[in-house]
Design a protein around this motif. Structure first.
Motif, mmCIF file in Angstrom:
data_model
loop_
_atom_site.group_PDB
_atom_site.id
_atom_site.type_symbol
_atom_site.label_atom_id
_atom_site.label_comp_id
_atom_site.label_asym_id
_atom_site.label_seq_id
_atom_site.Cartn_x
_atom_site.Cartn_y
_atom_site.Cartn_z
ATOM 1 N N LEU A 14 0.819 -1.215 0.000
ATOM 2 C CA LEU A 14 0.000 0.000 0.000
ATOM 3 C C LEU A 14 0.850 1.261 0.000
ATOM 4 O O LEU A 14 0.460 2.282 -0.581
ATOM 5 C CB LEU A 14 -0.922 0.003 1.218
ATOM 6 N N VAL A 18 0.096 5.076 -1.364
ATOM 7 C CA VAL A 18 -0.476 5.900 -0.291
ATOM 8 C C VAL A 18 0.553 6.852 0.309
ATOM 9 O O VAL A 18 0.221 7.988 0.669
ATOM 10 C CB VAL A 18 -1.080 5.006 0.803
ATOM 11 N N ILE A 46 -8.161 3.293 5.443
ATOM 12 C CA ILE A 46 -7.791 2.414 4.345
ATOM 13 C C ILE A 46 -8.625 1.144 4.453
ATOM 14 O O ILE A 46 -8.981 0.704 5.551
ATOM 15 C CB ILE A 46 -6.294 2.063 4.341
ATOM 16 N N TRP A 48 -8.677 -2.788 2.479
ATOM 17 C CA TRP A 48 -7.937 -3.615 1.536
ATOM 18 C C TRP A 48 -8.449 -5.055 1.558
ATOM 19 O O TRP A 48 -8.998 -5.531 2.542
ATOM 20 C CB TRP A 48 -6.440 -3.578 1.869
ATOM 21 N N CYS A 74 0.978 0.382 5.990
ATOM 22 C CA CYS A 74 1.078 0.425 4.532
ATOM 23 C C CYS A 74 2.365 -0.223 4.030
ATOM 24 O O CYS A 74 2.407 -0.766 2.920
ATOM 25 C CB CYS A 74 0.993 1.861 4.035
ATOM 26 N N ARG A 78 0.221 -5.979 1.613
ATOM 27 C CA ARG A 78 0.207 -6.074 0.161
ATOM 28 C C ARG A 78 -1.214 -6.452 -0.272
ATOM 29 O O ARG A 78 -1.832 -7.345 0.320
ATOM 30 C CB ARG A 78 1.196 -7.142 -0.314
ATOM 31 N N SER A 79 -1.728 -5.788 -1.307
ATOM 32 C CA SER A 79 -3.108 -6.042 -1.719
ATOM 33 C C SER A 79 -3.264 -5.824 -3.216
ATOM 34 O O SER A 79 -2.572 -5.001 -3.824
ATOM 35 C CB SER A 79 -4.068 -5.109 -0.956
ATOM 36 N N PHE A 82 -7.402 -2.008 -3.131
ATOM 37 C CA PHE A 82 -7.542 -1.269 -1.874
ATOM 38 C C PHE A 82 -8.031 0.148 -2.117
ATOM 39 O O PHE A 82 -7.887 0.699 -3.209
ATOM 40 C CB PHE A 82 -6.232 -1.257 -1.078
ATOM 41 N N ALA A 84 -8.098 4.107 -0.169
ATOM 42 C CA ALA A 84 -7.519 4.966 0.858
ATOM 43 C C ALA A 84 -8.171 6.335 0.766
ATOM 44 O O ALA A 84 -8.454 6.816 -0.337
ATOM 45 C CB ALA A 84 -6.008 5.073 0.680
#
Length: 262
Positions: A14, A18, A46, A48, A74, A78-79, A82, A84
């Motif tokens: 992220l 972000v 956030i 995710w 962040c 890991r995604s 997501f 934000a």
């Protein structure tokens, strides 16, 4: 007004979007350049998707620029999809329940904009939300109310038509109350696989919304996180961005609202 970011694509950490870019969402929380207010310090959030069907959520009332937990999270998460959001309140209190994104089951929603004269139609708007959804209302924002009403209008099944119906209902309540202030609306919605983004306003002055797709990785933002010349495209006014497995298309939200009026 607020600033937000939505990503769908190959899994990434992220912080790559972000926190790290020169004009990242964290930077925009203090130095937005395309918003009514430069500072968006009334909380952040956030959401995710990982290995479960329902998203993880982290929301906080502190400004994004001063929260070390946000940066740490962040850097580790890991995604593939997501949301934000950094918040600038339009009148409701700064609480976690009022921070975006909002979740319902596997769905996520976040919003930038406002319902003009919201306090004058709040009770009537909430009355349109069915009891089983109203029980999920945790905050007091117009954003959460729009999300729950859109769910009642069939958002999971017909995301563009349902949002068109919702905006039309809200605008009708405003007209009945004699409200002259504008309804301005940019938002993002996902079911965990597909993504929709909306840009609309009754006065043709919606908040900014951009997108960029590179190698199948889609990024949707309130304002670019880096140089505007690097492939950013503006979502047209009165339109919806639709990202499904087959690709990204733009649909006319105004046309959908017009068909509802017929």
């Amino acid at each position: 007004m607020c600033r937000f970011l939505a990503y769908r694509g190959e899994p990434i950490f992220l912080d790559e979007l972000v926190c790290a870019p020169a004009h990242s969402l964290v930077h925009q929380s203090l130095h937005a350049v395309e918003a009514k207010t430069e500072t968006n310090g009334d909380g952040f959030g956030i959401g995710w998707y990982g290995e479960r069907s329902e998203p993880g959520i982290y929301r906080e009332v502190r400004p994004a620029w001063s929260d070390e937990n946000l940066r740490s999270l962040c850097e580790q998460v890991r995604s593939r999809l997501f949301f934000a959001h950094v918040r600038a309140s339009t009148g409701t209190s700064t609480t976690r329940a009022n921070c975006h994104p909002f979740a319902h089951g596997r769905y996520l929603f976040m919003h930038n904009g406002q319902i003009g004269g919201y306090g004058r139609i709040k009770r009537r708007l909430e009355a349109l939300i069915p009891d089983e959804l109203y029980d999920r209302r945790l905050g007091t924002t117009d954003s959460e109310a729009i999300f729950l009403l859109a769910l009642a209008n069939g958002l999971p099944e017909e995301p563009v038509i349902a949002m068109a119906r919702t905006l039309k209902q809200v605008r009708g309540l405003m007209n009945e109350a004699g409200i002259d202030e504008a309804l301005r609306f940019t938002a993002a919605f996902t079911d965990g696989e597909n993504l929709w983004a909306y840009r609309w306003a009754c006065d043709a002055k919606p908040p900014t919304l951009y997108f960029r797709e590179v190698d199948g990785n889609l990024l949707v933002v309130s304002e670019p996180i880096d140089d505007k010349t690097r492939g950013w495209r503006e979502v047209p006014k009165g339109c919806s961005l639709v990202a499904r497995a087959g690709g990204v298309t733009v649909e006319c939200l105004n046309e959908a609202m017009g068909r509802l009026a017929a």
